[in-house]
Design an enzyme around this catalytic site. Structure first.
Site, short mmCIF file in Angstrom:
data_model
loop_
_atom_site.label_atom_id
_atom_site.label_comp_id
_atom_site.label_asym_id
_atom_site.label_seq_id
_atom_site.Cartn_x
_atom_site.Cartn_y
_atom_site.Cartn_z
N SER A 1 0.84 -1.19 0.00
CA SER A 1 0.00 0.00 0.00
C SER A 1 0.88 1.24 0.00
O SER A 1 2.03 1.20 0.42
CB SER A 1 -0.90 0.02 1.23
N ASP A 2 0.33 2.36 -0.46
CA ASP A 2 1.01 3.63 -0.23
C ASP A 2 0.88 3.94 1.26
O ASP A 2 0.14 3.30 2.01
CB ASP A 2 0.40 4.73 -1.09
N ALA A 3 1.63 4.94 1.71
CA ALA A 3 1.72 5.23 3.14
C ALA A 3 0.34 5.48 3.75
O ALA A 3 -0.38 6.39 3.32
CB ALA A 3 2.63 6.43 3.38
#
Length: 733
Positions: free
Chosen positions: A260-262
């Site tokens: 996932s992105d942050a």
């Protein structure tokens, strides 16, 4: 060699969830304040992460670049994990680690796949030397709205160019580290160019425009893919089973892992998609997201309970963990998880890396305008050169955004480069104050990021000094554009105007009557309408990197000729956005150029545009077959002659148009290009093969890929405005 299945059989659900969790490890500069939006406790966060390492609660860390620190943390992770599983270390190696190359949009402007691959191979070599195993790059999102700040990280508007550049970057990175193309998918089409906003794209656009760079990256061997933050057609991309299971794995055969992105999994609650973190984690992991990137309090910490409550099948958890373990095995981390700190220092200091960065900056520059052949300059014939603008001598802005482990002391600014070439003939005046954002950048917390002015700076006196310097010089070189913290993530703009008083500065310099060169430092098109009519020479140098100033001097003084081409259509104003060359004709063709009554309906500079110090002539275009079958190929060739007295590179571009079929097709689409170096007074014959893969497209009616029987137009030239044309026809049989 470690066996993932044997390790899985020994792991508890909590230990598996730990392998699926990646933590930021922040140690900010003294006195730095974290962006409040991150919800980060600067002092407590590192201690909390080390606590997780001590009990096997993490499978990966990011944002550490010091090899000694990486070894220390790796040791904590290996010794804290009951099964001795090592950590993966990731980092944003976007356009270099220590050696900073031109920003990605600039590298795309080189249209030079060998240079692009070499640049990312060097970045990967430096990263692996310090202990980084994986980069969150390349960003392969198509960007058709330059208000969106992350256009600087990609390859522009075109899916064919974007796909070939994506593949080249992946090939470079994967020589040393895992490449992680991002952000899947459609992230670049945010409403209004506002970063993180929702995206609504038809299947036609997704398959024909936004997906090709990702598919190319997968075929090139990318080991990771990152999710996107936003809703895609009403479903958060980070919980889309269709994206990560049906498209990525089942259609394209991807066998790596997804991150996932942050905080994107946690944000499923903010989306109003999941009721709490437990549900967010369950929905993301079921959709196909193998690892959660978290700043703190990860949603995946709730996965053991979800398994116990039957909300998540443990076999799904096992499949996600297996992907992470396989990546660690392929990297050899179970055999040797630590880094040689002495070798790291040697690799980071390699002078060959700096030379490669200089060449990349030379090849990325785009000559937008050169009236009266003002460029190249002859330093021997000039008595004085005035270099003007605060960006001319800003080391931090020269290397651009999305870099963190740079060495400013070795950065060569434009002023440095010109002075090295022309000596004491050079004077410098800032002219105006540094530009400032209305809202601060989230990256200012890393230090040395926001622009500043010298103590006691007097803006009016400095403008007068700049005008005086220009008036007294034989030539004025003005450096203007955006400060690097004005572009990138969370750096969208509502206009494309030059920030601050830069236009006023350019106008004041031109008014002196001194021949003026404008160097544009940027990562997106800016409003240059006045300059395009009044400044004789305009060279787009982008954010050129560690050796940028040296490369700019090489270009200004003719040691090399500019050969870059624009990877986007350059709009006149923000009101024209989106403006793309590959549109369909939805009304009478004669009306296409007059859609606006208050402004030209054409770009300021077309896609693929870029001038040279040489003069190239295209002639003798041939198509080897008048008729081909739907599964057959046709060869197009053209002669390109260099009619000047200097060797130079030209990017030969091929565009295709299907006249009619089962859907309307764009007026022209890039389907081939070749950057060729042609000696003075010589010519080269360039060939392109147009196969079924270049003619097929995803059809919204058939809801599948189609190959139509139809006549095709083909153009070859130096931009999307190429006029040397040929035809062929496709028939079944």
């Amino acid at each position: 060699m470690a066996n993932p299945d044997e390790l899985l059989a020994k792991m508890s659900p909590a230990e598996k969830a730990g392998q699926l969790t990646q933590f930021f490890y922040f140690k900010l500069p003294a006195g730095a304040q974290a962006d409040p939006a991150l919800g980060l406790d600067v002092e407590a966060q590192p201690r909390a992460v080390e606590g997780e390492l001590a009990q096997g609660g993490a499978g990966s860390l990011l944002f550490v670049t010091d090899p000694a620190e990486i070894n220390r943390l790796q040791r904590l992770g290996v010794e804290g994990n009951p099964h001795g599983v090592p950590l993966l270390f990731g980092f944003d190696v976007i356009h270099g680690l220590r050696t900073i190359f031109p920003v990605p949009i600039a590298m795309a402007a080189s249209w030079d796949l060998e240079t692009i691959e070499r640049g990312q191979a060097i970045a990967g070599r430096e990263a692996r030397a310090v202990g980084i195993h994986w980069t969150f790059a390349p960003m392969v999102d198509i960007a058709r709205d330059p208000r969106w700040g992350r256009i600087v990280e990609g390859a522009g508007e075109d899916p064919f160019l974007g796909a070939t550049v994506a593949a080249a970057q992946v090939r470079g990175f994967q020589q040393h580290i895992i490449a992680g193309p991002k952000h899947f998918g459609g992230y670049g089409a945010a409403l209004g160019g506002r970063d993180y906003d929702e995206v609504n794209l038809s299947d036609y656009e997704l398959w024909n425009v936004y997906f090709p760079p990702f598919e190319a990256a997968i075929k090139a061997g990318a080991g990771n893919v990152m999710t996107a933050y936003m809703d895609l057609n009403g479903v958060p991309a980070s919980a889309s089973h269709w994206l990560f299971t049906e498209v990525l794995r089942e259609t394209w055969g991807f066998d790596g892992f997804v991150v996932s992105d942050a905080n994107a999994v946690r944000n499923l609650v903010a989306h109003g998609f999941a009721k709490d973190l437990a549900e967010a984690g369950a929905r993301a992991v079921t959709a196909g997201v193998d690892m959660e990137m978290a700043i703190a309090d990860p949603a995946y910490a709730h996965l053991p309970a979800a398994v116990e409550d039957k909300a998540v099948d443990e076999r799904v958890l096992d499949e996600r963990v297996r992907k992470i373990l396989e990546a660690k095995v392929r990297l050899g981390l179970f055999d040797d998880p630590y880094v040689d700190e002495e070798r790291a220092r040697e690799v980071l200091a390699d002078p060959a890396h700096r030379e490669a960065a200089r060449v990349a900056a030379q090849r990325s520059a785009v000559l937008l305008r050169n009236e009266g052949d003002l460029l190249p300059l002859d330093p021997a014939a000039l008595g004085s050169i005035a270099v003007i603008g605060p960006l001319a001598d800003s080391k931090r802005d020269t290397i651009g955004p999305w870099v963190f482990d740079f060495d400013l002391d070795e950065t060569v600014t434009v002023l440095d480069g010109i002075r090295a070439a022309a000596g004491d003939k050079v004077t410098h005046a800032r002219g105006i104050a540094a530009g400032q954002r209305t809202f601060p950048s989230m990256f200012d917390m890393f230090g040395n990021n926001a622009p500043t002015d010298p103590e006691g700076f007097d803006a009016e006196a400095e403008l007068a000094r700049a005008v005086e310097a220009a008036a007294a010089a034989d030539v004025a070189v003005v450096v203007a554009g955006e400060w690097q913290n004005m572009i990138g993530e969370a750096a969208s703009r509502s206009s494309l105007e030059l920030p601050g008083r830069q236009l006023e500065l350019i106008q004041a310099v031109v008014a002196t009557g001194t021949p003026t060169v404008l160097l544009v430092m940027n990562g997106r098109p800016l409003d240059l309408r006045w300059a395009a009519e009044n400044v004789p020479a305009i060279l787009d140098i982008w954010y050129p990197g560690t050796q940028g100033g040296a490369a700019v001097a090489d270009l200004l003084f003719g040691a090399v000729s500019p050969g870059g081409k624009l990877p986007f259509s350059w709009p006149r104003t923000a009101g024209q956005i989106p403006m793309i060359y590959s549109h369909t004709t939805s009304h009478e063709p004669d009306n296409q150029a007059r859609r606006y009554w208050d402004e030209e309906s054409t770009p300021l500079f077309p896609f693929g545009h870029g001038l040279s110090y040489a003069t190239f002539r295209y002639r003798d275009l041939t198509v080897d077959r008048e008729v081909v079958g739907t599964d057959e190929s046709v060869t197009v060739s053209v002669e390109v002659a260099n009619e000047s007295d200097r060797e130079a590179a030209e990017v030969v571009q091929l565009y295709l148009h299907q006249r009619y079929g089962t859907a309307s097709r764009p007026v022209r689409e890039l389907k081939g290009f070749d950057r060729v170096v042609i000696p003075a007074r010589e010519s080269r014959r360039v060939e392109f093969v147009i196969g079924p893969e270049h003619r097929r497209y995803w059809n919204a009616v058939a809801r599948d890929w189609v190959l139509d029987e139809a006549p095709f137009d083909v153009w070859v030239g130096g931009s999307s405005a190429a006029d040397l044309a040929g035809t062929f026809e496709v028939r079944a049989g």
